[in-house]
Design an enzyme around this catalytic site. Structure first.
Site, PDB file in Angstrom:
ATOM      1  N   ILE A  64       0.807  -1.216   0.000  1.00  0.00           N
ATOM      2  CA  ILE A  64       0.000   0.000   0.000  1.00  0.00           C
ATOM      3  C   ILE A  64       0.841   1.268   0.000  1.00  0.00           C
ATOM      4  O   ILE A  64       0.292   2.368  -0.112  1.00  0.00           O
ATOM      5  CB  ILE A  64      -0.944   0.031   1.220  1.00  0.00           C
ATOM      6  CG1 ILE A  64      -0.159  -0.078   2.529  1.00  0.00           C
ATOM      7  CG2 ILE A  64      -1.980  -1.068   1.116  1.00  0.00           C
ATOM      8  CD1 ILE A  64      -1.031   0.023   3.773  1.00  0.00           C
ATOM      9  N   SER A  66       5.290   3.040   0.111  1.00  0.00           N
ATOM     10  CA  SER A  66       6.734   2.874   0.277  1.00  0.00           C
ATOM     11  C   SER A  66       7.337   4.205   0.681  1.00  0.00           C
ATOM     12  O   SER A  66       6.765   5.270   0.425  1.00  0.00           O
ATOM     13  CB  SER A  66       7.385   2.363  -1.012  1.00  0.00           C
ATOM     14  OG  SER A  66       7.182   3.276  -2.070  1.00  0.00           O
ATOM     15  N   PHE A  69      13.138   4.214   3.408  1.00  0.00           N
ATOM     16  CA  PHE A  69      13.811   3.070   4.015  1.00  0.00           C
ATOM     17  C   PHE A  69      12.934   1.831   4.123  1.00  0.00           C
ATOM     18  O   PHE A  69      13.411   0.800   4.582  1.00  0.00           O
ATOM     19  CB  PHE A  69      14.298   3.435   5.430  1.00  0.00           C
ATOM     20  CG  PHE A  69      15.112   4.690   5.492  1.00  0.00           C
ATOM     21  CD1 PHE A  69      16.092   4.958   4.542  1.00  0.00           C
ATOM     22  CD2 PHE A  69      14.890   5.615   6.490  1.00  0.00           C
ATOM     23  CE1 PHE A  69      16.831   6.119   4.594  1.00  0.00           C
ATOM     24  CE2 PHE A  69      15.634   6.784   6.550  1.00  0.00           C
ATOM     25  CZ  PHE A  69      16.604   7.031   5.599  1.00  0.00           C
ATOM     26  N   GLU A  71       8.985  -0.401   2.988  1.00  0.00           N
ATOM     27  CA  GLU A  71       7.765  -0.594   2.226  1.00  0.00           C
ATOM     28  C   GLU A  71       6.665  -1.014   3.196  1.00  0.00           C
ATOM     29  O   GLU A  71       6.917  -1.752   4.150  1.00  0.00           O
ATOM     30  CB  GLU A  71       7.956  -1.656   1.143  1.00  0.00           C
ATOM     31  CG  GLU A  71       8.961  -1.258   0.068  1.00  0.00           C
ATOM     32  CD  GLU A  71       9.148  -2.339  -0.979  1.00  0.00           C
ATOM     33  OE1 GLU A  71       8.762  -3.498  -0.700  1.00  0.00           O
ATOM     34  OE2 GLU A  71       9.664  -2.035  -2.065  1.00  0.00           O
ATOM     35  N   VAL A  72       5.456  -0.550   2.945  1.00  0.00           N
ATOM     36  CA  VAL A  72       4.338  -0.798   3.848  1.00  0.00           C
ATOM     37  C   VAL A  72       3.331  -1.703   3.150  1.00  0.00           C
ATOM     38  O   VAL A  72       2.963  -1.469   1.995  1.00  0.00           O
ATOM     39  CB  VAL A  72       3.668   0.520   4.283  1.00  0.00           C
ATOM     40  CG1 VAL A  72       2.540   0.243   5.268  1.00  0.00           C
ATOM     41  CG2 VAL A  72       4.692   1.458   4.911  1.00  0.00           C
ATOM     42  N   ASP A 176      11.299  13.643  12.696  1.00  0.00           N
ATOM     43  CA  ASP A 176      10.934  13.415  11.292  1.00  0.00           C
ATOM     44  C   ASP A 176       9.428  13.583  11.122  1.00  0.00           C
ATOM     45  O   ASP A 176       8.771  12.776  10.463  1.00  0.00           O
ATOM     46  CB  ASP A 176      11.381  12.021  10.844  1.00  0.00           C
ATOM     47  CG  ASP A 176      11.286  11.846   9.331  1.00  0.00           C
ATOM     48  OD1 ASP A 176      11.361  12.866   8.612  1.00  0.00           O
ATOM     49  OD2 ASP A 176      11.142  10.705   8.864  1.00  0.00           O
TER      50      ASP A 176
END
Length: 571
Positions: A64, A66, A69, A71-72, A176
């Protein structure tokens, strides 16, 4: 292959199947060497996180998203059907940050902080399992064609502020914070925001203790000016990043300086941005300007931000209810005069509302509340000592300070660093959430904690900021009824009481623990992201008067439709 070997990774313990194995009991020969062993706190912290260890082939995966660092994936457990999100690390040099993120999330519990569910090991790397958030991130929501009233926008800003206030109270700041790392959840009560991605989180430095200067990390478009200049910084850097997010929320534009006006010293161009705010509530715009102040000392804390947003949201909801009461008789009269009005057929609902090449819609029209009542003028002041408005007759083109520095690569990179021992120590000192906070799923095997046979010497108190979060643990609702109060007891946040006007709680002392950890060599990597063009928003006519150095700050007057510059100084 034996399951314990399959679920192990170099440097990490295998999953403990029985309490006797951890304690060195059981009477087997393999446990003789473990009898009487004092396990370090780092090992015990990993055991807590690894109590919900799974394998990748236990899930069905759907990618779903990226990032730089990772990917999801949206994953569903094959046995229980439970849906979660899997964040897979793709950079070997980022393993230490991934481990720190897992350990930190395992000790945080708040409705506006992404909930940790477990860990997954695949091909020798550790990956985090979190709750699945169903509506993407804030950047995607703002880039859509959905109409977002100011009550919804302020509510999202409030959720983010509450989550960051909780994090700061724990003695950690994000470093972040971007609109990409603020996830959006949608339910029957409307939209809510959840803060995620703690891979670069760090312990808040104590200037009085002579803390070591922190490295330059984060996403450049959202980084505070002092961070970009490689100067010492603290948790107020998160406040500047939050201010940039507020600019995105108000104008529905990207943080890219090609759209969001910036100054040469990485600040916000207040004068240029005020043309893009439409009918933004002036106090909401004032808060945004305060958060984007170049001077960190002049930025508000998230405690103050949360209280201000709570007042703004309450006022907007009252105005919305008043507007609805005025609209009801008008709507009833229209129906009586035109009873033959027919609704469009259901076929029209299937017509796509976006073109093949979607362009950002910036909502700059007047709100309906302006039609019924004229709002009194309000002022928005710029109190930034480092900002000088430009002369309207000699305006220069938009400035992109991120293109002037070669190391920033146009701002489309991400800086990262290995976690310091201070944040690892603080992670181990944090109290883990209670067992009732995150119930185990059917497929998760509960791991009984080992019997404590050791005691550490008392340590110094944790460096928690005294400006505690009185509103932490609350979650506002967009429904018409009164918002539900979520007490801190429900989320097992012992240090933070529910919202009261009482004094702030004092920091609690924690037990010192062994904080040794192996660190890998770090590398610098970047993955440029593509940006989709969007049209600049329609701006209103304005007169801008330059202020000489040393004069009082510029004051912008608003009267419900755009902003105008006053010719006189404040005071």
């Amino acid at each position: 292959m034996d399951r314990s070997k399959r679920n192990s990774i170099a440097g990490f313990p295998p999953r403990v199947e029985r309490l006797e194995e951890f304690e060195g009991g059981g009477g087997g020969e393999g446990n003789v060497s473990q009898v009487g062993r004092v396990w370090p706190s780092s090992y015990r912290a990993l055991i807590s996180a690894f109590s919900r260890l799974t394998r990748l082939d236990d899930f069905t995966c759907e990618k779903i998203g990226s990032g730089f660092f990772s990917e999801v994936f949206k994953v569903r457990h094959r046995a229980s059907g439970q849906v979660m999100a899997l964040k897979m690390n793709t950079l070997s040099s980022n393993r230490a940050n991934m481990l720190k993120e897992v350990q930190l999330m395992n000790r945080l519990s708040h409705p506006n902080i992404l909930r940790f569910m477990g860990v997954c090991v695949h091909q020798g790397q550790l990956h985090a399992l979190t709750e699945y958030i169903n509506s993407g991130n804030l950047e995607q929501l703002l880039d859509s064609n959905l109409h977002l009233p100011w009550t919804v926008r302020v509510k999202l800003a409030y959720d983010i502020a509450v989550g960051l206030s909780y994090l700061h109270f724990k003695g950690i700041f994000h470093r972040d914070l971007t609109s990409k790392n603020c996830l959006i959840k949608r339910d029957e009560n409307g939209y809510s925001a959840v803060v995620a991605d703690f891979g670069l989180a760090e312990k808040i430095p104590d200037v009085s203790m002579g803390s070591e200067k922190l490295a330059v990390v984060g996403s450049p478009f959202w980084m505070a000016p002092e961070v970009l200049r490689d100067e010492p910084y603290n948790e107020k850097a998160d406040v500047f990043s939050y201010g940039i997010i507020l600019c995105e929320i108000i104008a529905r534009i990207q943080a890219d300086p090609d759209y969001l006006p910036r100054t040469e010293n990485f600040g916000l161009d207040y004068d240029a941005f005020q043309h893009m705010v439409g009918d933004c509530p002036p106090d909401f715009l004032q808060l945004t300007f305060n958060c984007c102040n170049m001077d960190p000392k002049l930025r508000p804390s998230f405690v103050e931000i949360g209280k201000t947003l709570e007042e703004i949201l309450s006022r907007l909801q009252e105005e919305e209810q008043e507007r609805d009461r005025k609209l009801q008789p008008t709507a009833r009269g229209l129906l009586e005069k035109a009873p033959g009005v027919k609704r469009l057929s259901s076929l029209d609902d299937k017509i796509p509302h976006k073109s093949p090449c979607p362009r950002r819609t910036i909502w700059l029209s007047r709100s309906q509340s302006d039609i019924f009542s004229r709002k009194p003028p309000r002022t928005v002041s710029v109190l930034d000592p480092y900002y000088r408005p430009r002369d309207g007759a000699a305006r220069t083109p938009k400035v992109n300070p991120f293109s002037a520095r070669q190391d920033l690569m146009g701002g489309k990179i991400k800086f990262f660093d290995l976690p310091s021992k201070s944040v690892i120590s603080l992670v181990f000192d944090l109290d883990a959430p209670g067992p009732g906070t995150m119930p185990l799923a059917d497929w998760q095997e509960p791991l009984a904690p080992p019997i404590r046979r050791w005691r550490s010497l008392p340590g110094s108190p944790e460096f928690l900021h005294q400006e505690a979060c009185p509103f932490v643990g609350r979650e506002e609702s967009l429904s018409d009824g009164p918002p539900p109060r979520l007490s801190s007891l429900k989320y097992r946040v012992k240090e933070i009481p529910p919202f009261r006007a009482s004094a702030l709680p004092a920091a609690q002392a924690h037990e010192a623990m062994d904080c040794s950890i192996l660190q890998e060599e770090n590398g610098f990597g970047s993955r440029p992201q593509g940006t989709s063009p969007c049209p600049a928003g329609a701006s209103e006519e304005m007169e801008v008067e330059e202020r000489p150095a040393g004069s009082t700050p510029a004051t912008f007057s608003t009267s419900g439709i755009g902003l105008q510059t006053q010719g006189k100084q404040d005071g």
